[in-house]
Design a protein around this motif. Sequence first.
Motif, PDB file in Angstrom:
ATOM      1  N   SER A 205       0.824  -1.307  -0.127  1.00 45.71           N
ATOM      2  CA  SER A 205      -0.142   0.019  -0.007  1.00 45.71           C
ATOM      3  C   SER A 205       0.752   1.108   0.100  1.00 45.71           C
TER       4      SER A 205
ATOM      5  N   SER B 179       1.027   3.729   2.174  1.00 49.24           N
ATOM      6  CA  SER B 179       1.247   3.951   3.457  1.00 49.24           C
ATOM      7  C   SER B 179       2.490   3.121   3.641  1.00 49.24           C
TER       8      SER B 179
ATOM      9  N   GLU C 295       8.377  18.464  -0.369  1.00 46.96           N
ATOM     10  CA  GLU C 295       8.710  17.266   0.204  1.00 46.96           C
ATOM     11  C   GLU C 295       9.737  17.194   1.300  1.00 46.96           C
TER      12      GLU C 295
ATOM     13  N   VAL D  13       9.394  13.583   7.544  1.00 45.76           N
ATOM     14  CA  VAL D  13       9.606  13.978   8.845  1.00 45.76           C
ATOM     15  C   VAL D  13       9.219  12.940   9.966  1.00 45.76           C
TER      16      VAL D  13
ATOM     17  N   VAL E 114       6.154  10.834  10.640  1.00 47.92           N
ATOM     18  CA  VAL E 114       4.847  11.343  10.833  1.00 47.92           C
ATOM     19  C   VAL E 114       4.507  11.956   9.506  1.00 47.92           C
TER      20      VAL E 114
ATOM     21  N   THR F 255       1.465   9.910   5.108  1.00 48.33           N
ATOM     22  CA  THR F 255       0.407   9.652   3.925  1.00 48.33           C
ATOM     23  C   THR F 255       0.807  10.825   3.130  1.00 48.33           C
TER      24      THR F 255
ATOM     25  N   LEU G 271       3.978  16.280   0.889  1.00 52.41           N
ATOM     26  CA  LEU G 271       3.256  17.021  -0.360  1.00 52.41           C
ATOM     27  C   LEU G 271       4.059  16.571  -1.614  1.00 52.41           C
ATOM     28  N   VAL G 272       3.500  15.827  -2.489  1.00 47.45           N
ATOM     29  CA  VAL G 272       3.746  15.755  -3.741  1.00 47.45           C
ATOM     30  C   VAL G 272       3.115  16.809  -4.661  1.00 47.45           C
TER      31      VAL G 272
END
Lengths: 795, 287
Positions: free
Chosen positions: A286, A288, A696, A699, A707, A710, A715-716
């Motif tokens: 998946s 994640s 990106e 973190v 953290v 997802t 951020l893509v």
Amino acid sequence: MTAQATTDAPRPEVGRSRTRKEDARLVTGRTTWTDNITTPGLLYLAILRSPMAPARIDRIDVAPALERPGVIAALTGRDLADELGPMPCVWPVTEDIVMPDHPAVAVDEVRYAGEPVAVVVARGRYAAADALEAVEVDYTPLPPVLGLEAALADDAPLVHAGKGTNRCYTWPLDTGNYAAQKARADVVLRRRYTQQRLIPNAMEPRAVVATPPTASNEYTLYSATQVPHVARVILSMVTGIPEQRLRVIAPDVGGGFGSKLQVYGEEAVALALARKLGRPVKWTESRSEGYQATHHGRGQIQDIEIAATKDGEILGLSVDLLADMGAYLMLITPGIPLLGAFMYPGIYKMNAYTFRCTGVFTTKTPTDAYRGAGRPEATFAIERTMDELAAELGLDPIELRRRNWIRHEEFPYTSIAGLTYDSGNYEAATDRALALFGYDGLRAEQRERRARHDPVRLGIGISTFTEMCGLAPSRVLRDLRYAAGGWEAATIRMLPTGKVEVTTGTSPHGQGHATCWSQIAADVLGVPFDDIEVVHGDTRAVPQGMDTYGSRSLVVGGLAVHHAALKVVAKARRVAAHLLEANEADLEFTAGTFSVRGSPEATKTIQDVAYATFSSHDLPDGMEPTINAGHLVDPDNFSYPHGTHLCAIEVDTETGRARIRSYVCVDDIGKVINPMIVQGQIHGGLAQGIAQALYEEAVYDTEGNLVSGTMADYLVPAAPDLPDFVTDRTETPATSNALGVKGVGEAGTIASTPAVVNAVVDALRPLGVRDVAMPCTPQRIWQAVTDARAKGART
Amino acid sequence: MIPAAFDYVRPDTIDEAVRTLHDGGEDAKVLAGGQSLIPILRLRLAFPELLVDLGRIPELRGVREDPATGSLVIGAMTTHHDVIHDPLVRRHAGLLAAATETVADPAVRHRGTLGGSLSHADPAGDLPAVLLALDGEMVAAGPRGRRTVPAREFFVDYLRTALADDEVLVEIRVPRADGWGFHYEKFSRVAQGWAIVGVAALVRRVDGRIAEARIGLTNMGSTPLRARTTEAALAGAEAVPAAVASAADAAAEGTRPATDLSATPEYRAHLARVLTRRAVLAAAGTE
């Protein structure tokens, strides 16, 4: 060549923007993505992963999972240790490198959040996922090791207690006398930059189907991998399946960016379970799961020092790196920073260079190759530093670069790091970029905005770069202690009907090899583009290959296709001369037709010759039937694409938002096979490089949990977040290969990150800002402005 | 990710939906587009035993005018896409259309619904603050009949509304805002991302002054909030940058924004002030 023949010659395929022949099935998804593969009796594998790191496994019990409906097997790491050897690292960069054991599934201890601790096999995907919840594990948390400098402290907790240290290796490179150069310098500038960890985000997640030797005597592993050939070698060693009985197939693969230049424990586990259960086994990660367990990229702290004269002449460069290995060494983890080691001097001349890299273990996901792999980090550090030096000296950053770069008449040029750049023209690419960008006009606007204290400032960022591509000359790899070579293979078979089958050892996962290799072969063979089929990604169909990564496929693999095609024509010429009862020397070959000079009616097409070699009725004495030519290329040198990238960015000092207003890049990648594909590679590369600059970051919290787990937190950027790119090319052919090509897969990623960050800092420099850590988020920019203003108010 | 097993029903009427929910108790959940619930299920962050899909109840879709009050009545299962393109919404509640255009991405806007978004009550969602600024009302249907809840009482806490477990949000009633200027100022890191802070502004101007302003704040606390102090300061103020900026300085008063990877509370408070100024000026037609 006669005038007649020239007129008849079709337009060359090379250089045309051919629509990609593989796209119709790829973009509709009606193709063999690994997860689409189904086979009778298929079982589904699910993997239980550690929710924390690091921790001791005090107790693990898979028995309750076995009682869940549909469950066939459940195994711990200890159970699997009998089936599998450790996962290897093939790049021990120094003699004294620390190489910890890396089990495919953890035994007794977990070292990063997401590390596999148990596996369940069930009749259905849902049953397998549900049964994971029944596995009982008791953990005792151990102290995490997160910061690279803290990890090297004497009292730091250890990632691998048995090794006595978190230091993996220290690798030095020294040329010239840096101390002497520094002593005579007018200016010495020292900076620290941090390359944040990145998550690769291939569109297709990892997926595996392993089938046991039932219908045939071999195991077959379908895997969404960039490296089927490498995987076959490694997995035969890990599983003990004899190499000749293991077939690895990379079906259509949806991206990799280096994350699938890897041999993963999940591949080994799937094979071991297929062997143990006698049933085919599928696993698909998946998103994640992939964020935690597919290797990460970057993760470095760079201390860079540059020594220069007051006129801006660079005297020497010193680089001290800490590189985050993560918890284990994956396939080539330790070597990634060293691919950058040679690139810190960039396109510049200098007298001395000293480099040191220390690999450090942490309790995080292992790192390994990510688009550019070492070279983006190096380019970022030198190009950021060049802008800082220009500011320090009061020089225009373009002018500073001009004073130091290798001039076009100086090629071939051996860099201070020992690489021989075969060709380049930095002046031409830069002049073209400046013209497209409107550099002077933007500088004027920048001054005007500053003068009226516009809260939205304009910044201009510059990045010139070169990279080493076409990995790699095998002897260089030997010197770097890499376990394998860097050659590539191709074969071309003329079929009885005159059609052509090309096999390539490269393994495309979005690059368009089927199209480009067809274009290369079509021109040499004089056959139609559509008559050529390119076969790849199957160790049975393509026995030899070193796969796809490091902008190598065209420069090494495409070249092999070219040379194999020349061999086909050479044999066909002998056959044609025989059939036409002429001397080979009197034959002309144009557009797929052999003709006898002076007798234009006496011709044989290459298709005629193909049939003649198939029937074998009338071949020269001693000649073997059919035409099936192979060629292997082991390059003499790397190739060196270069370019100049310019970024104009608007920074809202009230909110901290940075918005790219225009982006111009002029890349020189040598000769181009397919301009449209090149454009696509550049656009995608720019997006990924901009992503590192602005968006990106993987973190971790203070306990070692990821953290940004997802896509809501990692951020893509997508199309609305990116500017229209202005791309252009100069064309300075490579002299180190017959096609004159240099490679393009990583160029955009390498050049764009420093261009963007340089632009952000350029916008804010008058306010007193000298750096913003990546990614340059709105909050970080706002904070930098706020801090600089507070400091300015105090002084 | 793969969700745990659940039962699924798709009732045809509101009554049937309410009955099914009531019978299902606290293990039943409403599926109203699924753009938040499905990811939660896939990540196994929730384990409902029954999903009641409202997707095939015709009366829950579409927009009409209430002839008695003139208010717009928006069916809870009207998709974001349909809200954006509805002529009544565009004419009388332009703020809602404008804000809905900023929700996520086209795929989400074609499946996600207004009622679903409001019932989910994520303070980072764009639409709760918009309904708060519009002084909207929510109509809930339950086993004991229907009741109307004003937006200011509807959002109770983080992901919590005034709806009981067996109640379904059926209608959103929005008073006409004819003649009001409006603007939704969303600050997000990527286009499809959540708002770090969002400001929904409605401004009624009379003769170059701001007669009345209503300001809803997205992601400045555990629920959407109104910037009441700023609203009071704007009432009667000149519609000029200096006056608006001065009023906007109070925009973060009484808020309790959270910390996450994108922002600290201090930064959010700063953004609220800047974005409120910009939103009000835009709504007032000054900028």
